[in-house]
Design an enzyme around this catalytic site. Sequence first.
Site, mmCIF file in Angstrom:
data_model
loop_
_atom_site.group_PDB
_atom_site.id
_atom_site.type_symbol
_atom_site.label_atom_id
_atom_site.label_comp_id
_atom_site.label_asym_id
_atom_site.label_seq_id
_atom_site.Cartn_x
_atom_site.Cartn_y
_atom_site.Cartn_z
ATOM 1 N N ARG A 69 0.832 -1.208 0.000
ATOM 2 C CA ARG A 69 0.000 0.000 0.000
ATOM 3 C C ARG A 69 0.870 1.264 0.000
ATOM 4 O O ARG A 69 0.536 2.255 -0.659
ATOM 5 C CB ARG A 69 -0.927 -0.013 1.217
ATOM 6 C CG ARG A 69 -2.004 1.056 1.193
ATOM 7 C CD ARG A 69 -3.129 0.731 2.136
ATOM 8 N NE ARG A 69 -4.114 1.794 2.179
ATOM 9 C CZ ARG A 69 -4.321 2.587 3.234
ATOM 10 N NH1 ARG A 69 -3.622 2.395 4.343
ATOM 11 N NH2 ARG A 69 -5.232 3.534 3.198
ATOM 12 N N HIS A 103 0.523 4.194 -2.844
ATOM 13 C CA HIS A 103 0.240 5.584 -2.489
ATOM 14 C C HIS A 103 1.397 6.510 -2.872
ATOM 15 O O HIS A 103 1.178 7.684 -3.132
ATOM 16 C CB HIS A 103 -0.085 5.691 -0.999
ATOM 17 C CG HIS A 103 -1.460 5.222 -0.670
ATOM 18 N ND1 HIS A 103 -2.309 5.897 0.204
ATOM 19 C CD2 HIS A 103 -2.168 4.149 -1.095
ATOM 20 C CE1 HIS A 103 -3.459 5.250 0.290
ATOM 21 N NE2 HIS A 103 -3.394 4.177 -0.492
ATOM 22 N N ASN A 138 -4.006 8.687 3.940
ATOM 23 C CA ASN A 138 -2.808 7.958 4.364
ATOM 24 C C ASN A 138 -2.749 7.724 5.869
ATOM 25 O O ASN A 138 -1.733 7.258 6.390
ATOM 26 C CB ASN A 138 -1.550 8.720 3.927
ATOM 27 C CG ASN A 138 -1.347 8.689 2.432
ATOM 28 O OD1 ASN A 138 -1.836 7.797 1.751
ATOM 29 N ND2 ASN A 138 -0.638 9.674 1.897
ATOM 30 N N HIS A 167 -5.622 -6.048 -2.749
ATOM 31 C CA HIS A 167 -6.422 -6.054 -1.531
ATOM 32 C C HIS A 167 -6.549 -7.455 -0.936
ATOM 33 O O HIS A 167 -7.105 -7.613 0.150
ATOM 34 C CB HIS A 167 -7.821 -5.498 -1.803
ATOM 35 C CG HIS A 167 -7.854 -4.004 -1.942
ATOM 36 N ND1 HIS A 167 -8.988 -3.304 -2.286
ATOM 37 C CD2 HIS A 167 -6.874 -3.065 -1.788
ATOM 38 C CE1 HIS A 167 -8.719 -2.010 -2.343
ATOM 39 N NE2 HIS A 167 -7.441 -1.842 -2.042
#
Length: 333
Positions: free
Chosen positions: A71, A75, A103, A201
Amino acid sequence: MAPQPHSGRRRSRWSCWAVRGLAIVLMSLTGGDALSLDHYRQSCPKAEAAVTAAVKQAIAKDRTVPAGLLRLHFHDCFVRGCDGSVLLDSTSNNTAEKDGPPNASLHAFFVVDNAKAAVEALCPGVVSCADILALAARDAVALSGGPSWAVPLGRGDGRVSLVSDTTSLLPGPGATFDQLKQAFHAVGLSAKDLVVLSGGHTLGFAHCSSFETRIRGFPGGSGGAGVADPALRPSFAAALRRACPANNTAKGAGAWMDPTSAAFDNAYFKMLQTGRGLLASDEALLTHPKTRRMVALYAASQGKFFQAFVSSMLRMSAQNQPGEIRANCRRHN
């Protein structure tokens, strides 16, 4: 316990896919300095091994590390390219990306810090934090039972990290299909990449606030109370409500993304097909015929998902900008 690496036979198959995908990515690179597989071959030949060792050590102690690292890389790449800007700390004069609302739940920064310290001990001032994060994300997937791939290296570390970028560039857990497609298009990624990278995910955990509206935020209940999203399987929605009671304030409350959340596999797509997609942004993949067919394809074939995931990761992480080599990943030089 950390999942075991692949057998040599499986790794060879993923490596073939990686090489094919890598060739396409490297041929399409424009702007910035070209990434290469041998970028540190002379200057820091043991860098990759040092990063992998740091990731292995962290996973052995915390099962959430792989999801955290993957992740972090996502990001990072969606804001100003893959330049390590998500790693920068806020200062008295600037609120950085990591402190933006999208975040707030990012973690595993310590793994990057540990890997950077190990690499700096080998070759000071040579390996960028952005490259370390790209390698760590690859290792997180491979050490969780997913595919591995050769990571093109040579990214620079950016000096700009703005909290304002996070709300405008990062799609949230409640994003619609159009919002997701727009966010991916903005960084040169397709609807196929959207579906494939959403498959990440399969690792990790979501806090109650990420799916609260899906379990009791839809209109139609008695007395005006909300009900569960009708797209959710009723038994699954009930289980989520038990995990996340109304007005719950427990910091760690939430749900795992799928039943095998410590393993990188195609269970995420199977969950989606059976009304057990956790986030509204997951369910959004079923609202368009093309992406719904892709979900079915990857639910039916883990091999095809792995192959596509490697190619999409290579495309996403190829966003390269010139920059410095930070001595400390949390602050620019």
